[in-house]
Design a protein around this motif. Structure first.
Motif, PDB file in Angstrom:
ATOM      1  N   LEU B 184     -25.338   4.437   0.051  1.00 16.52           N
ATOM      2  CA  LEU B 184     -25.320   3.739  -1.244  1.00 16.52           C
ATOM      3  C   LEU B 184     -24.196   2.716  -1.330  1.00 16.52           C
ATOM      4  O   LEU B 184     -24.359   1.660  -1.938  1.00 16.52           O
ATOM      5  N   VAL B 185     -23.063   3.040  -0.713  1.00 12.44           N
ATOM      6  CA  VAL B 185     -21.921   2.121  -0.782  1.00 12.44           C
ATOM      7  C   VAL B 185     -22.186   0.870   0.056  1.00 12.44           C
ATOM      8  O   VAL B 185     -21.700  -0.210  -0.267  1.00 12.44           O
ATOM      9  N   GLU B 186     -22.969   1.014   1.118  1.00 14.49           N
ATOM     10  CA  GLU B 186     -23.319  -0.161   1.924  1.00 14.49           C
ATOM     11  C   GLU B 186     -24.849  -0.261   2.019  1.00 14.49           C
ATOM     12  O   GLU B 186     -25.433   0.071   3.050  1.00 14.49           O
ATOM     13  N   PRO B 187     -25.463  -0.734   0.960  1.00 19.50           N
ATOM     14  CA  PRO B 187     -26.922  -0.638   0.825  1.00 19.50           C
ATOM     15  C   PRO B 187     -27.678  -1.374   1.936  1.00 19.50           C
ATOM     16  O   PRO B 187     -28.634  -0.837   2.491  1.00 19.50           O
ATOM     17  N   GLY B 188     -27.263  -2.574   2.275  1.00 17.67           N
ATOM     18  CA  GLY B 188     -28.037  -3.353   3.231  1.00 17.67           C
ATOM     19  C   GLY B 188     -27.886  -2.893   4.672  1.00 17.67           C
ATOM     20  O   GLY B 188     -28.723  -3.179   5.531  1.00 17.67           O
ATOM     21  N   ASN B 189     -26.828  -2.150   4.923  1.00 15.58           N
ATOM     22  CA  ASN B 189     -26.394  -1.868   6.290  1.00 15.58           C
ATOM     23  C   ASN B 189     -27.282  -0.840   7.008  1.00 15.58           C
ATOM     24  O   ASN B 189     -27.215   0.357   6.745  1.00 15.58           O
ATOM     25  N   ASP B 190     -28.052  -1.320   7.951  1.00 22.46           N
ATOM     26  CA  ASP B 190     -28.980  -0.412   8.634  1.00 22.46           C
ATOM     27  C   ASP B 190     -28.264   0.501   9.637  1.00 22.46           C
ATOM     28  O   ASP B 190     -28.748   1.592   9.947  1.00 22.46           O
ATOM     29  N   THR B 191     -27.122   0.037  10.124  1.00 20.96           N
ATOM     30  CA  THR B 191     -26.315   0.884  11.011  1.00 20.96           C
ATOM     31  C   THR B 191     -26.023   2.227  10.349  1.00 20.96           C
ATOM     32  O   THR B 191     -26.093   3.278  10.987  1.00 20.96           O
ATOM     33  N   VAL B 192     -25.709   2.176   9.070  1.00 17.29           N
ATOM     34  CA  VAL B 192     -25.373   3.387   8.334  1.00 17.29           C
ATOM     35  C   VAL B 192     -26.560   4.350   8.325  1.00 17.29           C
ATOM     36  O   VAL B 192     -26.407   5.548   8.559  1.00 17.29           O
ATOM     37  N   ARG B 193     -27.733   3.804   8.062  1.00 18.51           N
ATOM     38  CA  ARG B 193     -28.925   4.666   8.042  1.00 18.51           C
ATOM     39  C   ARG B 193     -29.153   5.329   9.395  1.00 18.51           C
ATOM     40  O   ARG B 193     -29.480   6.502   9.490  1.00 18.51           O
ATOM     41  N   ARG B 194     -28.992   4.522  10.458  1.00 21.28           N
ATOM     42  CA  ARG B 194     -29.232   5.078  11.786  1.00 21.28           C
ATOM     43  C   ARG B 194     -28.163   6.094  12.161  1.00 21.28           C
ATOM     44  O   ARG B 194     -28.448   7.131  12.761  1.00 21.28           O
ATOM     45  N   ALA B 195     -26.919   5.812  11.763  1.00 23.55           N
ATOM     46  CA  ALA B 195     -25.832   6.752  12.029  1.00 23.55           C
ATOM     47  C   ALA B 195     -26.128   8.091  11.361  1.00 23.55           C
ATOM     48  O   ALA B 195     -25.846   9.161  11.897  1.00 23.55           O
ATOM     49  N   ARG B 196     -26.724   7.991  10.191  1.00 25.63           N
ATOM     50  CA  ARG B 196     -27.075   9.191   9.441  1.00 25.63           C
ATOM     51  C   ARG B 196     -28.069  10.050  10.225  1.00 25.63           C
ATOM     52  O   ARG B 196     -27.859  11.248  10.440  1.00 25.63           O
ATOM     53  N   ALA B 197     -29.127   9.426  10.683  1.00 23.81           N
ATOM     54  CA  ALA B 197     -30.147  10.161  11.443  1.00 23.81           C
ATOM     55  C   ALA B 197     -29.538  10.754  12.710  1.00 23.81           C
ATOM     56  O   ALA B 197     -29.773  11.929  13.045  1.00 23.81           O
ATOM     57  N   ARG B 198     -28.709   9.962  13.374  1.00 24.79           N
ATOM     58  CA  ARG B 198     -28.101  10.431  14.615  1.00 24.79           C
ATOM     59  C   ARG B 198     -27.243  11.675  14.367  1.00 24.79           C
ATOM     60  O   ARG B 198     -27.290  12.634  15.130  1.00 24.79           O
ATOM     61  N   LEU B 199     -26.498  11.632  13.275  1.00 24.80           N
ATOM     62  CA  LEU B 199     -25.627  12.757  12.962  1.00 24.80           C
ATOM     63  C   LEU B 199     -26.450  14.023  12.720  1.00 24.80           C
ATOM     64  O   LEU B 199     -26.105  15.113  13.207  1.00 24.80           O
ATOM     65  N   PHE B 200     -27.551  13.881  12.013  1.00 26.16           N
ATOM     66  CA  PHE B 200     -28.424  15.032  11.785  1.00 26.16           C
ATOM     67  C   PHE B 200     -28.931  15.617  13.105  1.00 26.16           C
ATOM     68  O   PHE B 200     -28.845  16.819  13.353  1.00 26.16           O
ATOM     69  N   VAL B 201     -29.436  14.738  13.952  1.00 28.06           N
ATOM     70  CA  VAL B 201     -29.975  15.207  15.232  1.00 28.06           C
ATOM     71  C   VAL B 201     -28.891  15.912  16.049  1.00 28.06           C
ATOM     72  O   VAL B 201     -29.106  17.006  16.583  1.00 28.06           O
ATOM     73  N   THR B 202     -27.736  15.280  16.102  1.00 29.85           N
ATOM     74  CA  THR B 202     -26.630  15.860  16.853  1.00 29.85           C
ATOM     75  C   THR B 202     -26.318  17.263  16.386  1.00 29.85           C
ATOM     76  O   THR B 202     -26.183  18.190  17.189  1.00 29.85           O
ATOM     77  N   VAL B 203     -26.224  17.418  15.076  1.00 30.49           N
ATOM     78  CA  VAL B 203     -25.806  18.710  14.543  1.00 30.49           C
ATOM     79  C   VAL B 203     -26.899  19.765  14.738  1.00 30.49           C
ATOM     80  O   VAL B 203     -26.614  20.906  15.114  1.00 30.49           O
ATOM     81  N   VAL B 204     -28.139  19.374  14.519  1.00 34.63           N
ATOM     82  CA  VAL B 204     -29.223  20.327  14.733  1.00 34.63           C
ATOM     83  C   VAL B 204     -29.209  20.801  16.186  1.00 34.63           C
ATOM     84  O   VAL B 204     -29.348  21.998  16.475  1.00 34.63           O
ATOM     85  N   ASN B 205     -29.012  19.878  17.110  1.00 33.18           N
ATOM     86  CA  ASN B 205     -28.939  20.249  18.518  1.00 33.18           C
ATOM     87  C   ASN B 205     -27.777  21.185  18.813  1.00 33.18           C
ATOM     88  O   ASN B 205     -27.919  22.183  19.513  1.00 33.18           O
ATOM     89  N   SER B 206     -26.624  20.861  18.226  1.00 34.48           N
ATOM     90  CA  SER B 206     -25.435  21.658  18.521  1.00 34.48           C
ATOM     91  C   SER B 206     -25.527  23.063  17.937  1.00 34.48           C
ATOM     92  O   SER B 206     -24.907  23.989  18.444  1.00 34.48           O
TER      93      SER B 206
END
Lengths: 215, 215
Positions: B184-206
């Motif tokens: 929400l703080v960086e609405p246009g930033n797609d990097t943020v969205r992708r970082a979010r998904a990556r973090l989820f995957v990482t944690v689920v794996n770990s």
DNA sequence: TGTACATCAGTGAACGCGCGTTCACTGATGTAC
DNA sequence: TGTACATCAGTGAACGCGCGTTCACTGATGTAC
């Protein structure tokens, strides 16, 4: 932090009392906002708490919004200084484990009920105003710059290297924010605190690799 | 969700108009609270937005606090239903990858400016009141129960198994809350969205291991 | 160091508005026959 | 299905308080000599 007024050669006249009054208003605001919520707080309440009449408020600020921002910036800066000070002393262990470093960093970051309420409301409030949104974003970045070096040091000592500083930084901030609420919602629960530390360690490990991985 | 009144054999008399009025007040409250902040909102504003006089409000609620809670519970429940509905359709792929599942779950969870503000303020508000704190905690648990099964299915399909459901659950909620702000703080930033998904995957794996790990 | 003076910071009273809350009332909605 | 009646839901006016905001003022704080 620094005043934005044009700097005169000498400090302005009659400045001591003024600075004290301002500070007492800022401190009172922090208390009142935490107790009542920003929106429910009134100029009258802040002044009463600080021991002034309302005129004193208008002599120092133009609106509650301005006071809220000033208070938040001051407290944020102070909190960051605290973290920096706590982390500056690196004599703790010559080559600390990652776990130990995470514990140290987490101990240095206060998870405080009142401050959480203030920050949560400030963030919500800031999302209505692009200029304030940038203030919040800048503060998150400052927190990162304070914490990342310590984490990297610990990783280096463990023979690991960060792959993507920005990604790790974002992840750490997100985890901090997300777990802080959990700690506050279940205050007595030590499982929550430990889960928090574990999550940090996990993510730091996942976002870094051993030097041998890189060959 | 369900009313706490003693249930009469038939529904009470003259109930249709009442329910509509109540609903219009709840909807107006959501708008006004999101725009002005809960604390800055007034009974008058909510009624004006809903097209009623203030008397109508007092005929349906005893205080803004009560309205806030009712509105938040209704919206939360509705959001959970939406997520459940979006995730119910599992025909998408026979054995989806973990990445695909995370994407699907994240798409089903709306990250919405107005709702974030409301929830942030509600949480801050709730921390002042033990009963409300429990309401928040219960809602987090409900979110978990909705999401965890889907994630576990995907893991099973990938030949993995969750080690500690509770720990994973907490971690997922924390990450969701923490990254939602960033989005929400960086609405246009797609990097943020992708970082979010990556973090989820990482944690689920770990937080899970392959069946071979377990031998 | 002391005194006379200038300026500033906070006081406290005053004004008025917005809003919370109440309540007698009216028109809408249901029930009984 | 229609009518008479009872009850309920929302109206709108009224009251008063709390508070935002202003401003002439006084005592505090500094400066100049």
């Amino acid at each position: 932090m620094t005043e934005l007024t044009t700097a005169p050669s000498r400090p302005e006249r009659v400045t001591r009392r003024r600075a004290e009054t301002r500070q007492r208003l800022l401190d009172a605001a922090a208390d009142v906002f935490a107790e009542e919520g920003f929106g429910r707080s009134t100029v009258e309440q802040v002044c009463e708490r600080a021991g002034f009449t309302r005129g004193a408020f208008y002599s120092n600020f133009t609106s509650l919004d301005e006071l809220f921002l000033a208070m938040w910036e001051q407290r944020s800066a102070r909190m960051l200084d605290g973290i920096r000070a706590a982390l500056a002393d690196r004599t703790a262990a010559p080559t600390p484990t990652l776990e130990a470093t995470v514990e140290r960093v987490l101990d240095a970051i206060p998870v405080d009920d009142a401050w959480y309420r203030i920050t949560a409301e400030f963030t919500a409030h800031a999302l209505r105003n692009p200029a304030l949104t940038r203030v919040v974003a800048a503060r998150e970045e400052a927190i990162l710059h304070t914490i990342l070096p310590i984490v990297e040091d610990a990783l280096t000592a463990a023979g690991r290297r960060v792959d993507d500083r920005e990604a790790l930084g974002r992840a750490l901030v997100a985890i901090h924010d997300g777990t802080a609420v959990q700690v506050l919602v279940e205050p007595g629960n030590d499982t929550v605190r430990r889960a928090r530390a574990r999550l940090f360690v996990t993510v730091v490990n996942s976002y870094s690799s051993t030097d041998t991985d890189r060959r």
